[in-house]
Design a protein around this motif. Structure first.
Motif, short mmCIF file in Angstrom:
data_model
loop_
_atom_site.label_atom_id
_atom_site.label_comp_id
_atom_site.label_asym_id
_atom_site.label_seq_id
_atom_site.Cartn_x
_atom_site.Cartn_y
_atom_site.Cartn_z
N SER B 21 -13.24 56.56 -43.30
CA SER B 21 -12.33 56.35 -44.62
C SER B 21 -12.84 57.45 -45.51
CB SER B 21 -12.15 55.12 -45.18
OG SER B 21 -11.57 54.10 -44.08
N LEU B 22 -14.39 57.25 -45.82
CA LEU B 22 -14.91 58.23 -46.72
C LEU B 22 -14.84 59.45 -46.29
CD1 LEU B 22 -16.94 58.01 -49.21
CD2 LEU B 22 -18.89 58.15 -47.44
N TYR B 23 -15.01 59.78 -44.95
CA TYR B 23 -14.70 61.33 -44.55
C TYR B 23 -13.40 61.70 -44.99
CZ TYR B 23 -14.04 65.13 -41.42
OH TYR B 23 -13.71 66.48 -40.86
N GLY B 24 -12.41 60.93 -44.62
CA GLY B 24 -10.94 61.28 -44.85
C GLY B 24 -10.66 61.82 -46.49
N VAL B 25 -11.11 60.87 -47.29
CA VAL B 25 -11.23 61.14 -48.80
C VAL B 25 -11.94 62.21 -49.15
CG1 VAL B 25 -11.81 60.24 -51.02
CG2 VAL B 25 -10.71 58.63 -49.30
N VAL B 26 -13.22 62.28 -48.61
CA VAL B 26 -14.04 63.65 -49.11
C VAL B 26 -13.60 64.83 -48.41
CG1 VAL B 26 -16.25 64.36 -49.08
CG2 VAL B 26 -16.10 61.76 -49.27
N SER B 27 -13.28 64.85 -47.34
CA SER B 27 -12.84 65.97 -46.60
C SER B 27 -11.52 66.54 -47.26
CB SER B 27 -12.75 66.12 -45.25
OG SER B 27 -11.68 65.15 -44.77
N GLU B 28 -10.57 65.71 -47.51
CA GLU B 28 -9.33 66.10 -48.31
C GLU B 28 -9.47 66.48 -49.63
OE1 GLU B 28 -6.85 66.72 -46.67
OE2 GLU B 28 -5.31 66.86 -48.22
N GLY B 29 -10.46 65.64 -50.33
CA GLY B 29 -10.86 66.10 -51.79
C GLY B 29 -11.39 67.57 -51.97
N ILE B 30 -12.33 67.94 -50.80
CA ILE B 30 -12.72 69.33 -50.84
C ILE B 30 -11.66 70.22 -50.59
CG2 ILE B 30 -14.31 70.62 -49.59
CD1 ILE B 30 -16.38 68.21 -49.45
N ARG B 31 -10.89 69.92 -49.61
CA ARG B 31 -10.13 71.03 -49.21
C ARG B 31 -8.64 71.29 -50.09
NH1 ARG B 31 -5.13 71.54 -46.50
NH2 ARG B 31 -4.35 69.44 -47.24
N GLN B 32 -8.47 70.18 -51.20
CA GLN B 32 -7.65 70.46 -52.21
C GLN B 32 -8.13 71.36 -53.40
OE1 GLN B 32 -4.29 69.59 -52.31
NE2 GLN B 32 -4.23 67.93 -50.51
N GLU B 33 -7.33 72.34 -53.61
CA GLU B 33 -7.65 73.33 -54.64
C GLU B 33 -7.71 72.69 -56.10
OE1 GLU B 33 -8.15 76.78 -54.46
OE2 GLU B 33 -8.25 76.87 -52.49
N GLU B 34 -6.81 71.77 -56.12
CA GLU B 34 -6.53 71.28 -57.51
C GLU B 34 -7.92 70.43 -57.97
OE1 GLU B 34 -3.37 67.93 -59.21
OE2 GLU B 34 -3.00 69.35 -57.32
N ILE B 35 -8.84 69.76 -57.10
CA ILE B 35 -9.93 69.09 -57.31
C ILE B 35 -11.09 69.91 -57.34
CG2 ILE B 35 -11.22 67.06 -56.30
CD1 ILE B 35 -8.56 66.03 -54.82
#
Lengths: 409, 409
Positions: B21-35
């Motif tokens: 779950s952590l990987y999901g949050v972190v990888s998507e967080g890194i991927r999103q330009e806005e963040i």
């Protein structure tokens, strides 16, 4: 004249690869032209005396046989039947009458110390009566306590289970910042090989398990508490591996400090709970969070962390034993001889040892492999054990989502 | 203006996939330009208050991040810190001051009931003060007891561990021909989901475990003994699964019959030993060989039997949560909605539920999924749980012979 048949049995506690040894014996038995049927005795010598026998080519035809190498536990079932000391006992002629009835030429028994005792007695009786049945022992024990062999099939997988599980327990124990002590109780009455495998869990110097106690040295509860207190300087979550058989200088088992214990069929002391005792001791005396975990039977029956080295060696030992028996060897146990390539790569070859020199002996961890204060093992142990836990096995998966096993039904 | 940053924490007991779950949050967080940055709070809210924070792009750069999905335990560490009931407490402005200092725009908390309570309080406080920080809960618990979700990440892997281990214990217990009873004690205080997973171990009708007892119904020791006696008609080796939280009709825990228990930080009763109690009861009253096995923490921290379905769903839930937060959602928990293709193939999609409806509630096994005599689960449970344990994960192996994990050091 009809070809002679081979019979094989399993005895004592199961391991993750006792069925791999069985596969080695059976597959080689089927392959050898000289051999007729390959029979299995269900529930060891005890079952054989009741006539419970199966024919492998009917029970596990074709490729099903290989699934034995993925199946923990003892496919043929086991027993803890000890043959009488006196070779004059009527059970011996009874057994050999049955062997003759089934036209048995080769007898294999897969097991530990007590099973090698059976091999010893049967081979001595065969010599006494001039029988030409070849009788061979195949080693098996998670305890790794058989003498005259570098190690035993079953130990590598059990050690891999212990190492991986202790590492996971360490991860689990490390999530909170609060001081804690986790006691992991590991199998091994008199020999600490499996408990020592906890050291293989360490990822870096100073990693958990910070303390390891084997039954080879005397355990002192006061020194232990002092050690635990010092360990908190390294890590606020302390993981300790203890053998079920740790005892004090007088020889009293730590589990006996607190618990009632019984004895099993062989008169071995049944131990339970030194982990629980130490958990309570730590909580009471040091006032920190403490818990204990008994790894229990999964140490010997889990296939999920099968060592491929162990599995392949077990098969090899089975094959080697059949070939040796066909060459006329008898009264021997297949042994493992460690060899290293010039660049230090682990290799193993099989040998044969007089079974009379093996049964009822016990090989413990050398004291020189244990640190002076008795709270850890040295690099010598790591070098010895690391090659034995190598290799992951991709277990075949069933539609039910679980690893495939074969069973007698 | 600098981009807002994301922060994520883990809380409560670990599972095999809380790091997925952590990987999901972190990888998507890194991927999103806005963040901007993706931060982790070490040891949950409690650690955050002490300022222990890491930046994922420094801590786990590049492909190292994905190793989270193979690592059990909680990578960020955990806490059992409960936020005060009153939103007037000074801890709330303190937390939001720190959020502002770190320019946090999105807050994720991965955990069970108690963690959702934290999400609820923080999101209500944010509303109260007009903060625009988006606060999302990611579900996690081996207990599978969160409401308004088909199941929770962590349950599938724990259930697969239980099913596989109970099968192996059955193989181990079946090697001797002598009557025996093996009690397997499984985690779950009030919800029997995980204990019920023992039923997934059966290979054929009438296979072990022959009896399964959940905390959803009252346990009667006399009826239990009668059931065990009848079970011997089916198999001389009887395996019984019991939840740690089984209790009698008066609500007294079976483990309290015999043992002293304490309470944890949240005032939960700490249970230990109903398995041991029943072992002694069976031995004493039925005069047969009995043993008990506590599956203990390996149920929640073993990666060796990771369910790939569980792992992938945990990652998906993490990604979904980040996407929802970016759309402005807050005060929600990511939920799982079961769907089936027309030909009955299991599928899952994510949803969002009001976290206030979830925290401090508990979902137990429906009584209609438990047999009338309370000694087994029905096919409904099997149909529900079987898809969740599917899929084997080939763990990456290290040179030390063990699965690779990532750790904070």
């Amino acid at each position: 004249m009809a070809k002679k048949n081979l019979i094989v049995g399993q005895s004592g506690g199961p391991t993750a690869v006792i069925n791999s040894s069985l596969y080695g014996v059976v597959s080689e038995g089927i392959r050898q032209e000289e051999i007729g049927h390959v029979y299995g005795m269900v529930n060891g010598i005890e079952g054989f005396l009741k006539g419970t026998v199966l024919d492998f080519e009917e029970a596990l035809p074709g490729e099903k046989l290989e699934y034995l190498t993925y199946t923990p536990g003892a496919y043929l079932g086991s027993c803890r039947y000890k043959l009488p000391q006196s070779l004059e006992d009527p059970v011996y002629p009874e057994l050999f009458r049955r062997f003759e009835e089934m036209n048995i030429g080769w007898f294999f028994y897969i097991g530990g110390n007590d099973s090698m005792d059976t091999v010893s007695k049967l081979s001595r009786y065969a010599t006494m009566i001039g029988s030409d049945i070849r009788i061979i022992g195949e080693p098996k024990t998670i305890d790794n306590d058989l003498v005259h062999t570098d190690h035993t099939p079953g130990f590598g997988s059990a050690a891999r289970y212990v190492a991986s599980t202790v590492r996971e327990i360490t991860l689990d124990a490390s999530v909170y910042e609060k001081k804690s002590v986790t006691i992991v109780e590991i199998m091994g009455r008199h020999a600490g090989w499996l408990t020592a495998a906890g050291a293989l869990a360490r990822k870096y110097t100073g990693d958990n398990p910070l303390l390891i106690y084997l039954p080879e040295t005397a355990f002192d509860t006061e020194k232990f508490l002092t050690k635990v207190s010092s360990a908190f300087e390294k890590n606020c979550n302390v993981v300790v591996c203890v053998s079920e058989g740790i005892h004090d200088a007088k020889g009293t088992f730590i589990c006996e400090y607190d618990n009632s214990v019984g004895t099993d069929t062989f008169g071995h002391k049944m131990l339970a709970g030194c982990g629980k005792y130490l958990e309570n001791l730590v909580r009471g005396r040091l006032g920190v969070k403490a818990r204990s975990i008994e790894l229990n039977v999964s140490q010997r029956c889990s296939a999920s962390l099968l060592s491929d080295t162990d599995r392949q060696e077990a098969v090899t030992a089975g094959i080697f034993g059949v070939q040796a028996a066909l060459k006329g060897e008898t009264g021997k146990m297949v042994s493992f001889i460690r060899q290293e390539t010039p660049d230090g790569v682990y290799q193993m070859k099989c040998g044969l040892e007089d079974v009379n020199q093996i049964c009822n002996e016990e090989k413990t961890v050398p004291l020189s492999w244990i640190t002076e204060d008795g709270s850890d093992v040295t690099e010598d142990f790591i070098r010895y054990a690391r090659p034995l836990i190598q290799g992951n096995v991709a277990l075949p998966m069933g539609e039910d989502g679980l690893p495939v096993c074969v069973y007698r039904k």
